[in-house]
Design a protein around this motif. Structure first.
Motif, PDB file in Angstrom:
ATOM      1  N   ALA A   1     -69.012 -49.556  26.513  1.00  0.00           N
ATOM      2  CA  ALA A   1     -69.625 -50.808  26.067  1.00  0.00           C
ATOM      3  C   ALA A   1     -69.160 -51.978  26.921  1.00  0.00           C
ATOM      4  O   ALA A   1     -69.949 -52.863  27.278  1.00  0.00           O
ATOM      5  CB  ALA A   1     -69.293 -51.057  24.599  1.00  0.00           C
ATOM      6  N   VAL A   2     -67.879 -52.000  27.263  1.00  0.00           N
ATOM      7  CA  VAL A   2     -67.357 -53.060  28.124  1.00  0.00           C
ATOM      8  C   VAL A   2     -67.995 -52.979  29.509  1.00  0.00           C
ATOM      9  O   VAL A   2     -68.357 -54.005  30.108  1.00  0.00           O
ATOM     10  CB  VAL A   2     -65.820 -52.989  28.215  1.00  0.00           C
ATOM     11  CG1 VAL A   2     -65.290 -53.974  29.252  1.00  0.00           C
ATOM     12  CG2 VAL A   2     -65.190 -53.262  26.850  1.00  0.00           C
ATOM     13  N   LEU A   3     -68.147 -51.769  30.042  1.00  0.00           N
ATOM     14  CA  LEU A   3     -68.767 -51.606  31.357  1.00  0.00           C
ATOM     15  C   LEU A   3     -70.218 -52.079  31.348  1.00  0.00           C
ATOM     16  O   LEU A   3     -70.699 -52.675  32.328  1.00  0.00           O
ATOM     17  CB  LEU A   3     -68.695 -50.145  31.790  1.00  0.00           C
ATOM     18  CG  LEU A   3     -67.300 -49.611  32.126  1.00  0.00           C
ATOM     19  CD1 LEU A   3     -67.358 -48.112  32.417  1.00  0.00           C
ATOM     20  CD2 LEU A   3     -66.689 -50.363  33.303  1.00  0.00           C
ATOM     21  N   CYS A   4     -70.928 -51.824  30.250  1.00  0.00           N
ATOM     22  CA  CYS A   4     -72.297 -52.331  30.128  1.00  0.00           C
ATOM     23  C   CYS A   4     -72.308 -53.854  30.172  1.00  0.00           C
ATOM     24  O   CYS A   4     -73.134 -54.455  30.866  1.00  0.00           O
ATOM     25  CB  CYS A   4     -72.925 -51.825  28.832  1.00  0.00           C
ATOM     26  SG  CYS A   4     -74.517 -52.586  28.448  1.00  0.00           S
ATOM     27  N   TYR A   5     -71.396 -54.465  29.444  1.00  0.00           N
ATOM     28  CA  TYR A   5     -71.295 -55.927  29.436  1.00  0.00           C
ATOM     29  C   TYR A   5     -71.037 -56.462  30.842  1.00  0.00           C
ATOM     30  O   TYR A   5     -71.670 -57.440  31.272  1.00  0.00           O
ATOM     31  CB  TYR A   5     -70.180 -56.357  28.485  1.00  0.00           C
ATOM     32  CG  TYR A   5     -69.797 -57.808  28.589  1.00  0.00           C
ATOM     33  CD1 TYR A   5     -70.664 -58.810  28.164  1.00  0.00           C
ATOM     34  CD2 TYR A   5     -68.560 -58.182  29.112  1.00  0.00           C
ATOM     35  CE1 TYR A   5     -70.313 -60.149  28.255  1.00  0.00           C
ATOM     36  CE2 TYR A   5     -68.203 -59.513  29.205  1.00  0.00           C
ATOM     37  CZ  TYR A   5     -69.076 -60.495  28.783  1.00  0.00           C
ATOM     38  OH  TYR A   5     -68.721 -61.812  28.883  1.00  0.00           O
ATOM     39  N   LEU A   6     -70.139 -55.839  31.575  1.00  0.00           N
ATOM     40  CA  LEU A   6     -69.822 -56.301  32.925  1.00  0.00           C
ATOM     41  C   LEU A   6     -71.014 -56.113  33.866  1.00  0.00           C
ATOM     42  O   LEU A   6     -71.270 -56.953  34.739  1.00  0.00           O
ATOM     43  CB  LEU A   6     -68.603 -55.550  33.458  1.00  0.00           C
ATOM     44  CG  LEU A   6     -67.284 -55.819  32.729  1.00  0.00           C
ATOM     45  CD1 LEU A   6     -66.178 -54.924  33.278  1.00  0.00           C
ATOM     46  CD2 LEU A   6     -66.880 -57.285  32.838  1.00  0.00           C
ATOM     47  N   THR A   7     -71.745 -55.019  33.684  1.00  0.00           N
ATOM     48  CA  THR A   7     -72.916 -54.762  34.521  1.00  0.00           C
ATOM     49  C   THR A   7     -73.972 -55.845  34.345  1.00  0.00           C
ATOM     50  O   THR A   7     -74.592 -56.297  35.317  1.00  0.00           O
ATOM     51  CB  THR A   7     -73.523 -53.387  34.189  1.00  0.00           C
ATOM     52  OG1 THR A   7     -72.536 -52.374  34.382  1.00  0.00           O
ATOM     53  CG2 THR A   7     -74.735 -53.099  35.058  1.00  0.00           C
ATOM     54  N   TYR A   8     -74.172 -56.266  33.106  1.00  0.00           N
ATOM     55  CA  TYR A   8     -75.200 -57.261  32.792  1.00  0.00           C
ATOM     56  C   TYR A   8     -74.578 -58.633  32.492  1.00  0.00           C
ATOM     57  O   TYR A   8     -75.179 -59.438  31.776  1.00  0.00           O
ATOM     58  CB  TYR A   8     -76.037 -56.787  31.590  1.00  0.00           C
ATOM     59  CG  TYR A   8     -77.038 -55.732  31.954  1.00  0.00           C
ATOM     60  CD1 TYR A   8     -78.321 -56.074  32.377  1.00  0.00           C
ATOM     61  CD2 TYR A   8     -76.702 -54.383  31.907  1.00  0.00           C
ATOM     62  CE1 TYR A   8     -79.246 -55.101  32.723  1.00  0.00           C
ATOM     63  CE2 TYR A   8     -77.614 -53.404  32.256  1.00  0.00           C
ATOM     64  CZ  TYR A   8     -78.886 -53.772  32.665  1.00  0.00           C
ATOM     65  OH  TYR A   8     -79.802 -52.801  33.014  1.00  0.00           O
ATOM     66  N   PHE A   9     -73.431 -58.890  33.071  1.00  0.00           N
ATOM     67  CA  PHE A   9     -72.686 -60.115  32.755  1.00  0.00           C
ATOM     68  C   PHE A   9     -73.544 -61.368  32.949  1.00  0.00           C
ATOM     69  O   PHE A   9     -73.589 -62.238  32.074  1.00  0.00           O
ATOM     70  CB  PHE A   9     -71.425 -60.203  33.621  1.00  0.00           C
ATOM     71  CG  PHE A   9     -70.628 -61.449  33.393  1.00  0.00           C
ATOM     72  CD1 PHE A   9     -69.796 -61.568  32.280  1.00  0.00           C
ATOM     73  CD2 PHE A   9     -70.721 -62.519  34.278  1.00  0.00           C
ATOM     74  CE1 PHE A   9     -69.065 -62.729  32.062  1.00  0.00           C
ATOM     75  CE2 PHE A   9     -69.994 -63.684  34.062  1.00  0.00           C
ATOM     76  CZ  PHE A   9     -69.167 -63.788  32.951  1.00  0.00           C
ATOM     77  N   ALA A  10     -74.221 -61.474  34.078  1.00  0.00           N
ATOM     78  CA  ALA A  10     -75.010 -62.686  34.351  1.00  0.00           C
ATOM     79  C   ALA A  10     -76.142 -62.844  33.344  1.00  0.00           C
ATOM     80  O   ALA A  10     -76.456 -63.962  32.912  1.00  0.00           O
ATOM     81  CB  ALA A  10     -75.565 -62.637  35.770  1.00  0.00           C
ATOM     82  N   GLN A  11     -76.746 -61.716  32.958  1.00  0.00           N
ATOM     83  CA  GLN A  11     -77.834 -61.776  31.978  1.00  0.00           C
ATOM     84  C   GLN A  11     -77.317 -62.168  30.591  1.00  0.00           C
ATOM     85  O   GLN A  11     -77.966 -62.930  29.871  1.00  0.00           O
ATOM     86  CB  GLN A  11     -78.547 -60.416  31.913  1.00  0.00           C
ATOM     87  CG  GLN A  11     -79.500 -60.145  33.058  1.00  0.00           C
ATOM     88  CD  GLN A  11     -78.791 -59.904  34.378  1.00  0.00           C
ATOM     89  OE1 GLN A  11     -77.673 -59.385  34.396  1.00  0.00           O
ATOM     90  NE2 GLN A  11     -79.428 -60.282  35.472  1.00  0.00           N
TER      91      GLN A  11
END
Length: 249
Positions: free
Chosen positions: A99-109
């Motif tokens: 879940a954290v990795l997903c957040y980092l992947t879409y951080f700008a969004q």
């Protein structure tokens, strides 16, 4: 399999599963994603590919359960409980990491999910609620119906997984994980409409905890009043599947 191998395998495999699964939900949900509004079919296949990648990665170390409901169903059938806690711990840690990795992947969004209405920059649409990226939300909030849906969907997952083991050579050929991945896609398409098909307690609980603490602008509620259903439902379904399999096969 040693406890260390099981923990590492389940952690890595579940992290990959959630990265793909939450990632496809983010891709379809967030306003500034190129895949925005791509639809339920994309989500179902994204989760299926997550199972494919995660389970194949974890299989040499742990067998690739990635789901406490699967682990529970196997334990109920076989009577072997000594390593259940290691599997579940690895799955939970992996779900949080994914879940954290997903957040980092879409951080700008995620950061762009800001309400601008009434500012000097003009008006804009309301922020997109983000919980559905991380955890499940029922379309109609009816605790009994939602619980029954999760139980049935999880039985539809775990019982076939147990039965697949009866097909000679399926596991050795490497096809078992592919077939289970397609099963997950099928469950999403056929049974996922009412609740979003958690069918996995840590898949829902770990990312929901992450959503609670992440600094996402205008993220909305984490809906802890509903959180018990995608935990109790899949665990019940996994146990029932183990009992049915043990009795019938």
């Amino acid at each position: 399999m040693s406890n260390g191998d099981i923990f590492v395998g389940e952690t890595i495999g579940t992290a990959i599963l959630i990265l793909f699964g939450a990632g496809v939900c983010a891709a379809v949900t967030l306003r500034y994603s190129k895949a925005r509004a791509a639809g339920w079919m994309v989500i179902a296949f994204g989760w299926g590919f997550g199972v494919l990648a995660g389970a194949y990665t974890a299989a040499p170390l742990s067998g690739g359960h990635l789901n406490p409901a699967v682990t529970l169903g196997i334990a109920v059938d076989t009577g072997e409980w000594s390593k259940v806690w290691v599997y579940v711990l690895g799955q939970f840690v992996g779900a949080v990491i994914g879940a954290v990795l997903c957040y980092l992947t879409y951080f700008a969004q995620f950061q762009a999910n800001v309400r601008k209405t009434g500012t000097t920059e003009g008006t804009a649409d309301e922020p997109v609620p983000t919980l559905g990226i991380f955890s499940t939300i029922p379309e109609i909030r009816h605790p009994v119906a939602n619980l029954i849906t999760e139980i049935i969907a999880t039985v539809a997952l775990v019982l076939p997984i147990l039965a697949f083991g009866l097909t000679e050579g399926l596991g050795e050929s490497g096809m078992l994980v592919l077939i289970v991945s397609l099963l997950v896609v099928g469950i999403g398409l056929s049974l996922g409409g009412p609740t979003g098909y958690a069918i996995n307690p840590t898949r829902d609980l770990g990312p929901r905890i992450v959503h609670t603490f992440l600094p996402i602008p205008n993220k909305g509620t984490s809906d802890w009043g509903y959180a018990w259903i995608p935990v109790v439902g899949p665990l019940t379904g996994g146990a029932l599947a183990g009992l049915v399999y043990n009795a019938a096969f």
